[in-house]
Design an enzyme around this catalytic site. Structure first.
Site, short mmCIF file in Angstrom:
data_model
loop_
_atom_site.label_atom_id
_atom_site.label_comp_id
_atom_site.label_asym_id
_atom_site.label_seq_id
_atom_site.Cartn_x
_atom_site.Cartn_y
_atom_site.Cartn_z
N ASP A 204 -2.75 13.33 -30.72
CA ASP A 204 -4.36 13.67 -30.37
C ASP A 204 -5.12 12.52 -31.03
OD1 ASP A 204 -6.29 14.79 -28.86
OD2 ASP A 204 -5.38 16.59 -28.50
N HIS B 158 -5.71 23.08 -23.12
CA HIS B 158 -6.29 24.01 -24.21
C HIS B 158 -7.88 24.39 -24.08
CE1 HIS B 158 -7.38 20.25 -25.48
NE2 HIS B 158 -8.07 20.66 -26.52
N ASP B 159 -8.32 23.78 -22.96
CA ASP B 159 -9.80 23.74 -22.74
C ASP B 159 -10.03 24.80 -21.49
OD1 ASP B 159 -10.59 22.27 -25.12
OD2 ASP B 159 -10.69 20.44 -23.68
N ASP C 66 -9.33 11.80 -27.23
CA ASP C 66 -10.18 12.83 -27.04
C ASP C 66 -11.67 12.22 -26.70
OD1 ASP C 66 -10.77 15.77 -27.34
OD2 ASP C 66 -12.32 15.01 -28.69
N GLU D 248 -8.92 11.10 -22.32
CA GLU D 248 -9.70 12.29 -21.81
C GLU D 248 -11.08 11.70 -21.67
OE1 GLU D 248 -11.46 16.88 -22.84
OE2 GLU D 248 -11.50 15.32 -24.12
O1 TEU Z 1 -12.84 18.31 -25.21
C1 TEU Z 1 -14.11 17.58 -24.48
C2 TEU Z 1 -14.83 18.30 -23.26
O2 TEU Z 1 -15.57 17.81 -22.86
C3 TEU Z 1 -14.48 19.72 -22.74
O3 TEU Z 1 -13.51 19.72 -22.04
C4 TEU Z 1 -14.73 20.69 -24.01
O4 TEU Z 1 -13.61 21.62 -23.86
C5 TEU Z 1 -16.05 21.37 -23.74
O5 TEU Z 1 -15.71 22.61 -22.99
C6 TEU Z 1 -17.13 20.73 -22.84
O6 TEU Z 1 -18.01 21.71 -22.40
C7 TEU Z 1 -12.17 17.67 -26.17
C8 TEU Z 1 -11.25 18.64 -26.51
O7 TEU Z 1 -10.13 18.66 -25.58
C9 TEU Z 1 -11.81 19.77 -27.08
O8 TEU Z 1 -10.79 20.95 -27.38
C10 TEU Z 1 -12.58 19.36 -28.09
O9 TEU Z 1 -13.39 20.75 -28.51
C11 TEU Z 1 -13.76 18.49 -27.80
O10 TEU Z 1 -13.08 17.51 -27.31
C12 TEU Z 1 -14.39 18.02 -29.10
O11 TEU Z 1 -13.28 17.07 -29.95
#
Ligand code: TEU
Length: 541
Positions: free
Chosen positions: A96, A319-320, A197, A250
């Site tokens: 990542d 994981h989000d 990310d 992402e």
């Molecule tokens: O996520 C970024 C993101 O925009 C979202 O999916 C995030 O989970 C958030 O809910 C927006 O409302 C990435 C990672 O996947 C996430 O785990 C991190 O917290 C984030 O970036 C910051 O690095």
């Protein structure tokens, strides 16, 4: 070059995968122990969520040292062993890459705070306007995106995520050089690529005020900017290509045109992107307000992206995100059937499938009783914001239950025993009560279980080139049933998914003929699909 179309990726959230030390936190040795399960499942690539040194404000997405292993996860020797043992099983490791921001505990930020101009220029630091913060932008975690820079009277640093995640200044060529060095460090260790990310927000065009909007005011100044495209081209040309490494970005708030600009093969930027539109089919304006998942909306969205992009990154969980099967409002007693249907859907869409740990056994959302059982920083911030807005407690809790990122982070369920066999200590996050029924050990013992079906679908994908190279054509998008075709060299496979917990009519377009390659029920009926039934048919011409 770049990626192989036959990749099947499995995401590991290291904190939650397997703990071998009893401290309640998963670790690298736990991942090594889990390799046989993954090889057996049939995946060939692992994406590891961050394993770098981090104060864990955002569970590793706040990096304090990009080239050292977080001690609670193990050592660099463990990591090297993981890469080697994964390779023995034909599995590549994807890291990542979190380069929009660092931790405020990273040496660069510390040195910036200590007054070193060189490092101040690594971050986005700006004077306030008449005692006020520099602009009107929003923040992804519902905080103020500006924090006072050290003891400074009127200087602030930008953080689009938590206060402990200062954004890097990508206008500074030295930052680019540092990141190139970090990427090469991991590529030299044998990793096969990077999941990047929030990669489409790294380059801020300006810090002007944004047009006010319900969320993330200011985004027009940093979403998919030309500067970002340039950086991606450079990283690909100078760092990734020489290693034959691949990237998935992402990419937040991308529409099809923006996604194309980021991953069309001829542009030589990213290999593929994680878009969000299909994950937003059940949301109202912002992700914290959810409505019923309307299957037809999901189908339309999937078809749109499948047709528009040359290649998709196909995911339903990470994981989000809440667990996907928990989003079906009529899941009822059909957890297993729904998970199997999702296996069928995910493995027959065109693109690279990305599974999230636990998906292969049909894990569900967390069963958190109250906010104290939730760890995620975003959930806590949203709770605070909703409280401020006067949203009643009952509704606030419903919002968190349905949308919290911790839903996808509960410990992996290995056995029916204590702590689901995840840890001998107290797990960092509550283990789901349904682990007594939903776990790898139990699944391994049954021939027709959820896990067996995921394995079957993965194996089918590997043995049927049409599922990889074949074109995608939407055939039917009904209230309940989705049918699409994959076609190659005169061969047609039909994927038939009932996306509801109710019996549905088999659409007449499916016809009578065809060889049944897979189905999640023992017997099929001529004209009906059972709840969450999935069929894969080979149509004879
Ligand atoms: O996520 C970024 C993101 O925009 C979202 O999916 C995030 O989970 C958030 O809910 C927006 O409302 C990435 C990672 O996947 C996430 O785990 C991190 O917290 C984030 O970036 C910051 O690095």
């Amino acid at each position: 070059m770049g990626y192989r179309k036959d990749m099947i990726v499995y995401q590991i959230y290291p904190r939650s995968f397997k703990d071998t030390t009893g401290n309640g936190v998963g670790d690298l040795r736990g991942i090594i122990e889990g390799l046989d399960h993954l090889a057996d499942l049939g995946i060939n690539t692992i994406w590891l969520s961050p394993i770098y040194v981090s104060p864990n404000d955002d569970n590793g997405y706040d990096i304090a040292d990009y080239t050292a292993i977080q001690p609670e996860f193990g050592t660099m020797a463990d990591f090297e062993e993981l890469v080697a043992k994964a390779k023995e099983r034909g599995i590549g490791i994807v890291m990542d890459l979190v380069i929009n921001h660092t931790s405020d505990e990273h040496e660069w930020f510390r040195r910036a705070l200590a007054g070193e101009e060189k490092y101040k220029n690594y971050y986005i630091i700006k004077k306030g306007k008449n005692g006020k913060i520099p602009n009107n932008w929003g923040n992804f975690f519902a905080e103020c995106p500006w924090a006072k820079f050290g003891d400074s009277e009127d200087e602030y640093y930008l953080h689009l995520f938590s206060k402990k995640q200062p954004d890097l200044n990508w206008h500074n060529p030295e930052v680019l050089e540092e990141i190139k060095r970090i990427m090469r460090f991991w590529l030299d260790k044998g990793v096969v690529g990077f999941r990047c990310d929030v990669i489409n927000i790294i380059y801020k065009n300006s810090l002007e005020n944004g047009r006010p909007r319900p969320i993330l005011t200011g985004q027009e100044h940093y979403l998919s900017t030309e500067g970002c495209h340039e950086i991606l081209k450079t990283l690909r040309r100078e760092v990734l290509e020489p290693y034959g490494a691949f990237t998935v970005g992402e990419t937040v708030f991308v529409d099809i045109a923006k996604a194309r600009d980021l991953c069309a093969p001829e542009r030589k930027e990213l290999d593929m992107v994680f878009a969000f539109e299909h994950m937003e089919c059940d949301q109202v304006i912002v992700k914290w307000f959810k409505t019923k998942l309307v299957p037809r909306r999901l189908m339309k969205c999937l078809s749109k992206w499948q047709t528009a992009l040359e290649w998709n990154a196909c995911y339903f969980e990470n994981h989000d995100q809440p667990r996907f099967i928990s989003r079906f409002s009529d899941l009822g007693p059909y957890r297993k059937e729904a998970s199997k249907m999702m296996a069928g859907l995910q493995m027959t869409l065109r693109g690279t499938p990305y599974m999230h740990e636990g998906q292969e056994i049909g894990m569900t959302n967390g069963d958190f009783a109250n906010l104290d059982e939730v760890e995620d920083i975003e959930s806590h911030n949203i709770w605070a914001m909703a409280t401020k807005l006067g949203i009643p407690k009952r509704i606030r809790w419903k919002m968190i239950q349905r949308t919290s990122r911790d839903n996808g982070r509960t410990p992996m369920q290995w056995t029916a025993g204590e702590n689901a066999g995840f840890s001998s200590g107290k797990p960092w996050l509550k283990v789901n009560a349904n682990h007594t029924e939903v776990n790898v050990e139990t699944e391994n013992a049954v021939p027709n279980g959820v896990l067996a079906f995921w394995k079957q679908m993965i194996a089918l994908r590997k043995t049927h080139p049409v599922l990889i190279d074949g074109t995608f054509r939407s055939v039917y998008e009904g209230r309940a049933v989705y049918v699409f075709a994959r076609e190659l060299d005169g061969k047609t496979l039909l994927s038939v998914c009932n996306m509801t917990g109710k019996t549905a009519k088999l659409p007449t377009v499916v016809g009578k003929g065809g060889k049944l390659l897979a189905c999640n029920y023992e017997d099929v009926e001529a004209n009906l699909l059972k709840p969450f039934e999935f069929r894969l048919l080979e149509i004879e011409k």
